[in-house]
Design a protein around this motif. Structure first.
Motif, PDB file in Angstrom:
ATOM      1  N   GLY A   1       0.764  -1.156   0.045  1.00 43.03           N
ATOM      2  CA  GLY A   1      -0.057   0.013   0.161  1.00 43.03           C
ATOM      3  C   GLY A   1       0.875   1.265   0.067  1.00 43.03           C
ATOM      4  O   GLY A   1       1.864   1.210   0.630  1.00 43.03           O
ATOM      5  N   ARG A   2       0.265   2.157  -0.845  1.00 44.11           N
ATOM      6  CA  ARG A   2       1.214   3.431  -0.836  1.00 44.11           C
ATOM      7  C   ARG A   2       0.386   4.858  -0.511  1.00 44.11           C
ATOM      8  O   ARG A   2      -0.727   4.664  -0.897  1.00 44.11           O
ATOM      9  CB  ARG A   2       1.810   3.859  -2.133  1.00 44.11           C
TER      10      ARG A   2
ATOM     11  N   SER B   1       4.440  -2.909   3.144  1.00 45.58           N
ATOM     12  CA  SER B   1       4.374  -4.214   2.393  1.00 45.58           C
ATOM     13  C   SER B   1       4.595  -5.275   3.303  1.00 45.58           C
ATOM     14  O   SER B   1       4.902  -5.179   4.395  1.00 45.58           O
ATOM     15  CB  SER B   1       5.346  -4.501   1.377  1.00 45.58           C
ATOM     16  N   ILE B   2       3.376  -6.528   3.141  1.00 46.78           N
ATOM     17  CA  ILE B   2       3.506  -7.706   3.757  1.00 46.78           C
ATOM     18  C   ILE B   2       3.711  -8.938   2.794  1.00 46.78           C
ATOM     19  O   ILE B   2       3.185  -8.456   1.927  1.00 46.78           O
ATOM     20  CB  ILE B   2       2.398  -7.754   4.849  1.00 46.78           C
ATOM     21  N   GLY B   3       4.252 -10.122   3.175  1.00 47.40           N
ATOM     22  CA  GLY B   3       4.403 -10.908   2.624  1.00 47.40           C
ATOM     23  C   GLY B   3       3.158 -11.662   2.566  1.00 47.40           C
ATOM     24  O   GLY B   3       2.267 -11.856   3.336  1.00 47.40           O
TER      25      GLY B   3
ATOM     26  N   ASP C   1       7.867  -4.705   4.810  1.00 47.12           N
ATOM     27  CA  ASP C   1       8.813  -3.566   4.310  1.00 47.12           C
ATOM     28  C   ASP C   1       8.139  -2.277   4.647  1.00 47.12           C
ATOM     29  O   ASP C   1       6.969  -2.118   4.613  1.00 47.12           O
ATOM     30  CB  ASP C   1       8.815  -3.440   2.716  1.00 47.12           C
ATOM     31  N   ALA C   2       8.941  -1.273   4.791  1.00 50.11           N
ATOM     32  CA  ALA C   2       8.254  -0.007   5.060  1.00 50.11           C
ATOM     33  C   ALA C   2       9.434   1.050   4.442  1.00 50.11           C
ATOM     34  O   ALA C   2      10.523   0.743   4.796  1.00 50.11           O
ATOM     35  CB  ALA C   2       7.976   0.210   6.576  1.00 50.11           C
ATOM     36  N   ALA C   3       8.873   2.068   3.728  1.00 46.03           N
ATOM     37  CA  ALA C   3       9.891   2.890   3.232  1.00 46.03           C
ATOM     38  C   ALA C   3       9.043   4.427   2.996  1.00 46.03           C
ATOM     39  O   ALA C   3       7.856   4.654   2.928  1.00 46.03           O
ATOM     40  CB  ALA C   3      10.308   2.554   1.890  1.00 46.03           C
TER      41      ALA C   3
ATOM     42  N   LEU D   1       2.809  -3.336 -10.801  1.00 42.54           N
ATOM     43  CA  LEU D   1       1.729  -2.976 -11.725  1.00 42.54           C
ATOM     44  C   LEU D   1       0.800  -2.814 -10.698  1.00 42.54           C
ATOM     45  O   LEU D   1       0.127  -3.671  -9.904  1.00 42.54           O
ATOM     46  CB  LEU D   1       1.498  -3.956 -12.563  1.00 42.54           C
ATOM     47  N   SER D   2       0.168  -1.622 -10.190  1.00 39.90           N
ATOM     48  CA  SER D   2      -0.650  -1.098  -9.451  1.00 39.90           C
ATOM     49  C   SER D   2      -2.016  -0.499  -9.986  1.00 39.90           C
ATOM     50  O   SER D   2      -1.907   0.565 -11.063  1.00 39.90           O
ATOM     51  CB  SER D   2       0.106  -0.338  -8.402  1.00 39.90           C
ATOM     52  N   TYR D   3      -3.077  -0.277  -9.291  1.00 36.66           N
ATOM     53  CA  TYR D   3      -4.057   0.469  -9.291  1.00 36.66           C
ATOM     54  C   TYR D   3      -3.814   1.777  -8.490  1.00 36.66           C
ATOM     55  O   TYR D   3      -3.232   1.683  -7.299  1.00 36.66           O
ATOM     56  CB  TYR D   3      -5.464   0.039  -8.644  1.00 36.66           C
TER      57      TYR D   3
END
Length: 129
Positions: free
Chosen positions: A3-4, A20-22, A42-44, A123-125
C-alpha cells in the motif's frame, strides 16, 4: 501486498510512503533440509520527482530509505533479520480519468552493511483523492 500513500507539493515534487507484507511463504532448502522463508514487512519513505508527459501520463523517479524484515524457519529453528536500505527507482502513471489510474514501477533496495540488492517490479491501481 503493498500500500502506498503520497502527496505532491508541486506538479513536479512530492513524497510517498509505502508498507508491504508478504502473502506467501517461499519454500527453501538449506543443506538438504526443507524450510520456509517469510517476508514479514517492508516500510519506506521516498522523495518523488514527476514529469507530466500528457494530461494522462506522468513519469517519475524516487529516492528513499526503507527497512525490511524476513524470517526463516528450517527444521523447527526460526531466525529473523532486519535490513536497512537506500531505495531508488522509476516508473510511470497512466490516469484513466481524473481519479483512477495504473502505475508501473521498478525499485531497487540497496541494503546497507553489504546486505546485497533486491529489485522489485510492480503494476498497481492508483486512486487520487
Amino acid at each position: 501486498m503493498t500500500g502506498r500513500i503520497g502527496a505532491k507539493f508541486t506538479p513536479y515534487l512530492g513524497v510517498e510512503g509505502e508498507a508491504s507484507i508478504g502473502v506467501k511463504d517461499e519454500d527453501i532448502t538449506i543443506a538438504g533440509v526443507d524450510g520456509k522463508l517469510e517476508h514479514d514487512y517492508d516500510a519506506a519513505l521516498y522523495g518523488v520527482a514527476s514529469v507530466p508527459v500528457s494530461d494522462n501520463v506522468e513519469l517519475f523517479g524516487r529516492l528513499g530509505y526503507g527497512t525490511t524484515s524476513i524470517k526463516a524457519d528450517v527444521a523447527g529453528a526460526t531466525a529473523s533479520t532486519d535490513g536497512e536500505s537506500i531505495n531508488y527507482g522509476a516508473g510511470a502513471n497512466w490516469y484513466l480519468d481524473g481519479k483512477n489510474g495504473l502505475r508501473a514501477d521498478w525499485t531497487r533496495r540497496d541494503f546497507q552493511d553489504d546486505g546485497g540488492e533486491i529489485d522489485t517490479y510492480g503494476l498497481s491501481y492508483v486512486r487520487r483523492f
